[in-house]
Design an enzyme around this catalytic site. Structure first.
Site, PDB file in Angstrom:
ATOM      1  N   GLY A  11      44.769  35.797  23.851  1.00 14.94           N
ATOM      2  CA  GLY A  11      45.068  35.210  22.509  1.00 14.94           C
ATOM      3  C   GLY A  11      46.302  35.816  21.813  1.00 14.94           C
ATOM      4  N   ARG A  25      64.297  46.786  23.712  1.00 14.05           N
ATOM      5  CA  ARG A  25      65.170  47.413  23.359  1.00 14.05           C
ATOM      6  C   ARG A  25      65.349  48.907  23.762  1.00 14.05           C
ATOM      7  NH1 ARG A  25      67.424  45.030  17.428  1.00 14.05           N
ATOM      8  NH2 ARG A  25      67.884  43.181  18.062  1.00 14.05           N
ATOM      9  N   ARG A  72      46.243  31.295  29.288  1.00 17.20           N
ATOM     10  CA  ARG A  72      45.049  31.881  29.990  1.00 17.20           C
ATOM     11  C   ARG A  72      45.398  31.327  31.555  1.00 17.20           C
ATOM     12  NH1 ARG A  72      42.179  34.653  26.351  1.00 17.20           N
ATOM     13  NH2 ARG A  72      42.103  33.686  24.390  1.00 17.20           N
ATOM     14  N   ASP A 103      41.675  42.883  26.740  1.00 14.13           N
ATOM     15  CA  ASP A 103      40.872  43.229  27.921  1.00 14.13           C
ATOM     16  C   ASP A 103      41.209  42.313  29.111  1.00 14.13           C
ATOM     17  OD1 ASP A 103      39.203  41.466  27.066  1.00 14.13           O
ATOM     18  OD2 ASP A 103      37.541  42.581  27.068  1.00 14.13           O
ATOM     19  N   THR A 125      45.372  42.337  20.194  1.00 14.32           N
ATOM     20  CA  THR A 125      44.172  41.438  19.965  1.00 14.32           C
ATOM     21  C   THR A 125      43.656  41.825  18.745  1.00 14.32           C
ATOM     22  OG1 THR A 125      41.939  41.084  20.606  1.00 14.32           O
ATOM     23  CG2 THR A 125      42.757  43.172  21.427  1.00 14.32           C
ATOM     24  N   ASP A 127      40.817  41.372  17.693  1.00 13.50           N
ATOM     25  CA  ASP A 127      39.258  41.675  17.628  1.00 13.50           C
ATOM     26  C   ASP A 127      39.204  43.323  17.486  1.00 13.50           C
ATOM     27  OD1 ASP A 127      39.002  39.045  17.902  1.00 13.50           O
ATOM     28  OD2 ASP A 127      38.683  39.040  19.994  1.00 13.50           O
ATOM     29  N   ARG A 171      34.875  37.660  18.364  1.00 10.74           N
ATOM     30  CA  ARG A 171      34.029  37.536  19.823  1.00 10.74           C
ATOM     31  C   ARG A 171      32.886  38.202  19.658  1.00 10.74           C
ATOM     32  NH1 ARG A 171      37.413  38.338  25.242  1.00 10.74           N
ATOM     33  NH2 ARG A 171      37.814  40.421  24.397  1.00 10.74           N
TER      34      ARG A 171
END
Length: 319
Positions: A11, A25, A72, A103, A125, A127, A171
Site C-alpha cells: 500500500g 540523492r 502487490r 511488513d 505504511t 498503519d 488493518r
C-alpha cells in the site's frame, strides 16, 4: 558498490516520495548510480527498471503516493519469482536493493537477503503496525487526515445532535483510531488490541445522554469490524440517531506532513548508509527520535503492542 536499486511495494503511504528522493540523492552524492524499479516486486520480475538521476526526483518531496508506483505480487513469494527478480537485478548490474513498504514488503527484502542479495527495508505504511519502530512513514499524515475529517463530522454531529461512528484504516492495528480518537476527544475508541464490550459502550453513551450530552463521536478501527454494522447495533440498543462514516482510502493520500517528510528523508538516507557499508537483511526505523536499524528477522518477529496508557487516558478524558 556502484549501483543500487529502490522500489516501493504494498500500500502507498504519504512520504514514500520523500524516501525515494533521499535514497537517490544520498547515493548519487556518494558517487553511486540509482535505478528505480517501477510497480514493486512485480516490476522487478518484469524488468521495469530505469535509471534515476538527481532531476528525476526533483519536486516530489511534497507529493503523496509514490512516483515508482506500487503493486502487490504473489509471484515474488515463490522461489521461481525470486529467482526471476534476481536475474533482472543482475542484468542491470544492480548490486543492492532498498525496499520501501510494510511488513509484506520486508518479507520480499528478507527473501532476497536470504539468497545472498543485499537488501535493506524502509518502513512505509499508514498503519504504524511494525513493532521495532516507533513510527512508520505515512502514519502522521494519515493521522492528520483522519483528525481533519472528524473535526468536520463533529460540526454536523453537533448541529443535528447525532451519534457518529467513524471507521478508520489500520488493518489489525489500532494506532490510527487510538491517536485520532484521543486527539479529537472521541467518546469511545474501538481498537482490536483491547476488548471493549458493546454493553460498556452503550452505558457510556446513555450516561452522556442523561447528563445532557447532545452528540457523540465513536472511532472504530477497521480491525474491530464493520463500522456500518457497529453503527446499526448502537442505534438499536440506545435508540440514539446514529450515522456512520467510513473514511476509506482518503487516509492514504495527500501531501505528507513535515514530520513524515523529515522521517522519510532520515530513513532513506540511513538505508543508503547501510547498504553502501555492506549491510544486508536490515530494516531502518526510529526509536525515541534516534534513527536505528535491526535485522529483518528480528524486526518481523517482534510482537506488536498498543500504548495502553493512551487508551486509558482517552477514557478518563471522555467522561
Amino acid at each position: 558498490m556502484k549501483r543500487i536499486g529502490v522500489l516501493t511495494s504494498g500500500g502507498d503511504s504519504p512520504g514514500m516520495n520523500a524516501a525515494i528522493r533521499a535514497v537517490v540523492r544520498k547515493a548519487i552524492y556518494h558517487g553511486v548510480e540509482v535505478y528505480g524499479i517501477y510497480y514493486g516486486f512485480a516490476g522487478l520480475i518484469n524488468g521495469d527498471i530505469h535509471k534515476l538521476d538527481v532531476g528525476a526526483v526533483g519536486d516530489i518531496i511534497h507529493r503523496g503516493g509514490t512516483m515508482l508506483y506500487t503493486a502487490r505480487c504473489e509471484e515474488f513469494k515463490t522461489e521461481e519469482g525470486q529467482k526471476k527478480g534476481i536475474e533482472q537485478l543482475e542484468k542491470f548490474g544492480i548490486e543492492g536493493l532498498i525496499v520501501i513498504g510494510g511488513d509484506g514488503s520486508f518479507q520480499g527484502a528478507k527473501a532476497l537477503s536470504n539468497r545472498g542479495y543485499p537488501a535493506i527495508g524502509v518502513p512505509g505504511t499508514i498503519d504504524n503496525d511494525i513493532a521495532y519502530t516507533d513510527f512508520t512513514i505515512g502514519f502522521d499524515t494519515a493521522l492528520n487526515t483522519v483528525i481533519e475529517a472528524i473535526d468536520k463530522i463533529r460540526d454536523t454531529a453537533t448541529s443535528h445532535e447525532r451519534t457518529y461512528v467513524i471507521e478508520v484504516m489500520g488493518r489489525d492495528a489500532g494506532d490510527l483510531a487510538l491517536w485520532a480518537g484521543l486527539a479529537d476527544g472521541a467518546e469511545t475508541i474501538m481498537i482490536p488490541e483491547i476488548d471493549d464490550s458493546m454493553s460498556d459502550i452503550v452505558k457510556r453513551l446513555r450516561r452522556g445522554h442523561d447528563r445532557g450530552k447532545k452528540h457523540s463521536i465513536i472511532v472504530v478501527a477497521e480491525g474491530v469490524g464493520s463500522g456500518v454494522d457497529i453503527g446499526k447495533e448502537i442505534q438499536e440498543k440506545t435508540n440514539l440517531e446514529t450515522r456512520v462514516t467510513v473514511l476509506g482510502h482518503i487516509q492514504r493520500g495527500g501531501s505528507p506532513t513535515a514530520r513524515d517528510r523529515v522521517l522519510a528523508s532520515r530513513l532513506g538516507a540511513k538505508a543508503v548508509d547501510l547498504i553502501l557499508a555492506g549491510d544486508s537483511g536490515k530494516v531502518v526505523g526510529i526509536v525515541s527520535n534516534d534513527i536505528v536499524y535491526d535485522d529483518i528477522d528480528h524486526a518481523l518477529s517482534m510482537p506488536r503492542s498498543i500504548d495502553e496508557s493512551l487508551y486509558q487516558l482517552s477514557k478518563e478524558l471522555s467522561i
